[in-house]
Design an enzyme around this catalytic site. Structure first.
Site, PDB file in Angstrom:
ATOM      1  N   PHE A 149       0.860  -1.176   0.000  1.00  0.00           N
ATOM      2  CA  PHE A 149       0.000   0.000   0.000  1.00  0.00           C
ATOM      3  C   PHE A 149       0.904   1.236   0.000  1.00  0.00           C
ATOM      4  CE2 PHE A 149      -2.975   2.999   2.064  1.00  0.00           C
ATOM      5  CZ  PHE A 149      -4.074   2.819   1.244  1.00  0.00           C
ATOM      6  N   TYR A 174      -9.854  -0.827  11.642  1.00  0.00           N
ATOM      7  CA  TYR A 174     -11.139  -0.370  11.086  1.00  0.00           C
ATOM      8  C   TYR A 174     -11.557  -1.179   9.867  1.00  0.00           C
ATOM      9  CZ  TYR A 174      -7.640   2.230   8.434  1.00  0.00           C
ATOM     10  OH  TYR A 174      -6.526   2.558   7.708  1.00  0.00           O
ATOM     11  N   LYS A 175     -10.707  -2.125   9.401  1.00  0.00           N
ATOM     12  CA  LYS A 175     -11.070  -2.949   8.247  1.00  0.00           C
ATOM     13  C   LYS A 175     -11.814  -4.195   8.762  1.00  0.00           C
ATOM     14  CE  LYS A 175      -7.503  -0.850   5.409  1.00  0.00           C
ATOM     15  NZ  LYS A 175      -6.083  -0.835   5.050  1.00  0.00           N
ATOM     16  N   ASP A 195       2.927  -6.069   7.569  1.00  0.00           N
ATOM     17  CA  ASP A 195       1.715  -5.262   7.697  1.00  0.00           C
ATOM     18  C   ASP A 195       0.514  -6.192   7.520  1.00  0.00           C
ATOM     19  OD1 ASP A 195      -0.496  -3.588   7.324  1.00  0.00           O
ATOM     20  OD2 ASP A 195       0.759  -1.976   6.523  1.00  0.00           O
TER      21      ASP A 195
HETATM   22  C1  LIG Z   1      -5.448   0.520   4.997  1.00  0.00           C
HETATM   23  C2  LIG Z   1      -3.972   0.487   4.965  1.00  0.00           C
HETATM   24  C3  LIG Z   1      -3.212   1.530   5.519  1.00  0.00           C
HETATM   25  C4  LIG Z   1      -3.860   2.764   6.081  1.00  0.00           C
HETATM   26  O1  LIG Z   1      -3.031   3.469   6.950  1.00  0.00           O
HETATM   27  P1  LIG Z   1      -3.677   4.556   7.933  1.00  0.00           P
HETATM   28  O2  LIG Z   1      -2.540   5.231   8.561  1.00  0.00           O
HETATM   29  O3  LIG Z   1      -4.542   3.791   8.916  1.00  0.00           O
HETATM   30  O4  LIG Z   1      -4.517   5.465   7.109  1.00  0.00           O
HETATM   31  C5  LIG Z   1      -1.838   1.381   5.519  1.00  0.00           C
HETATM   32  N1  LIG Z   1      -1.228   0.291   4.990  1.00  0.00           N
HETATM   33  C6  LIG Z   1      -1.939  -0.712   4.444  1.00  0.00           C
HETATM   34  C7  LIG Z   1      -1.232  -1.895   3.882  1.00  0.00           C
HETATM   35  C8  LIG Z   1      -3.326  -0.630   4.392  1.00  0.00           C
HETATM   36  O5  LIG Z   1      -4.030  -1.613   3.811  1.00  0.00           O
END
Ligand SMILES: *Cc1c(COP(=O)(O)O)cnc(C)c1O
Length: 397
Positions: A113, A209-210, A184
């Site tokens: 991501f 939150y997912k 992650d």
């Molecule tokens: C959803 C997601 C994020 C989001 O990061 P936030 O700091 O919570 O906005 C980061 N890394 C991955 C791999 C994700 O899927």
């Protein structure tokens, strides 16, 4: 055996909606609303600052960390909540790099991501010198793990396609080369069983939150393996990670174990909502969740492929190689997704052409999947997506 009808009844899902986006934002656990209201009225309202002690607010980050730890195979006492995932990625990477001081290369992949890569890049620039972020194709990761690498930083599930990395195998290879790992679990925690201890992962991070359903902006978590817990130096050395925050010393001394990964004041209202979400998880066996998720994703793929020949499967066909989402490619995928949302089927879209559907057995069942397939088939067969209003891009896709 998990009673999925019972878990489904614990969520407040709007009527007429088939929610296939729990991989992005989980729905509201019914109990959360009353619980947050009570917390605000009885704790914040009546206890004021004494709530930190009387209501146990200060212990929420480690208490909830352990409840999440159960789903991700962490040893008790080695997960703590706080901040957002982007911050936790930075924090874990900074500590891991310091534990491998003679090496300068961070290895990741282009299925990660973007925020993970941005945070790594930002950190390496601050460190200066000859640090390098090396980004390869997901399939090339294994061969790129060499004794030049300091830290292997990967997201286990590709957010676009759902492709799953083999955590155990890659961690083993990393350790054989003297490389530390930072996993992650954004699309893993609550999606399928993760075995951090069994895989000997060094660091792990994730959001709540997912699949975990903690609510928009719910805090992230960080795991540090027991063998590093008392040696990892926290780069974000905030007062609540101090050995004695209320001694107000001018010098920083890291707290014991995972406590040192706390930074500042915890978000008590969000943690309260997360508590209700974790109460639902107490009714579920994560192995059952995985088995049901595989059934649902297989049903969806078979249904879509039988009725929508224009859509191309972007996820691995073998369920063992994917997480709990299914993605299809279609050039006009954005418009199709808007047409789906207009009919109450909520998934999402990731540029350039990916339609994503998340499958969450806690509140999605076979009839929901069949309903979504039928509506998608109608939209594709009758080109109902081909309307100007479905092609206007919104800010959040
Ligand atoms: C959803 C997601 C994020 C989001 O990061 P936030 O700091 O919570 O906005 C980061 N890394 C991955 C791999 C994700 O899927």
């Amino acid at each position: 055996m998990t009673d999925f009808a019972a878990t489904k009844a614990m969520f407040d899902l709007p009527k007429g909606v088939l929610y296939l986006d729990g991989n992005s934002l989980g729905p509201l656990p019914r109990a959360a609303q009353a619980r947050v209201q009570e917390m605000m009225a009885d704790e914040w309202g009546q206890m004021l600052i004494t709530g930190w002690n009387k209501a146990g607010w200060m212990a929420l980050p480690t208490g909830l960390g352990d409840r999440i730890g159960r789903l991700i195979g962490a040893e008790p006492g080695h997960v703590v909540m706080g901040d957002t995932l982007s911050i936790k990625v930075y924090q874990a990477l900074a500590s891991a790099l310091e534990l491998n001081p003679d090496r300068k290369v961070v290895l990741s992949d282009n299925g990660n991501f973007p925020t993970d890569l941005y945070m790594a890049d930002g950190l390496l620039r601050s460190l200066g010198g000859d640090y390098e972020l090396r980004v390869v194709d997901p399939e090339a990761v294994e061969d790129a793990i060499t004794d030049e690498i300091a830290v292997l930083m990967l997201t286990e599930v590709d957010y676009r396609t759902g492709r799953l990395h083999d955590m155990k195998r890659l961690t083993e290879k990393a350790h054989a080369q003297g490389v530390l790992t930072n996993w992650d679990l954004a699309h893993s925690a609550g999606a399928f069983p993760v075995d951090l201890a069994g895989c000997k992962a060094d660091f792990a991070v994730g959001c709540t939150y997912k699949y975990l359903n903690g609510g928009p902006g719910a805090p992230a978590f960080i795991y540090v393996a027991p063998r590093h817990a008392d040696t990892a130096r926290p780069a974000l050395s905030g007062w609540l990670g101090h050995e004695a925050p209320f001694a107000f010393d001018l010098d920083y001394r890291p707290g014991e174990g995972i406590e040192r990964m706390r930074v500042g004041t915890p978000p008590v209202i969000q943690l309260t909502a997360l508590t209700s979400a974790m109460d639902v998880w107490d009714m579920a066996d994560i192995a059952d969740v995985r088995a049901k998720s595989v059934e649902l994703t297989e049903l969806f793929i078979a249904g879509v492929e039988a009725t929508c020949p224009e859509l191309q499967l972007a996820s691995p066909r073998d369920p063992a190689l994917r997480g709990s989402q299914v993605s299809f490619r279609f050039q006009e995928g954005y418009a199709v997704m808007q047409a789906l949302i207009a009919r109450g089927v909520i998934g999402d879209f990731r540029a350039p052409d990916i339609m994503r559907f998340g499958f969450t057995p806690l509140y999605i069942d076979e009839s929901d999947v069949q309903g979504a397939v039928d509506i998608l088939a109608d939209i594709m067969t009758n080109r109902l997506w081909d309307k100007p209003e479905y092609k206007i891009r919104q800010k959040v896709t």
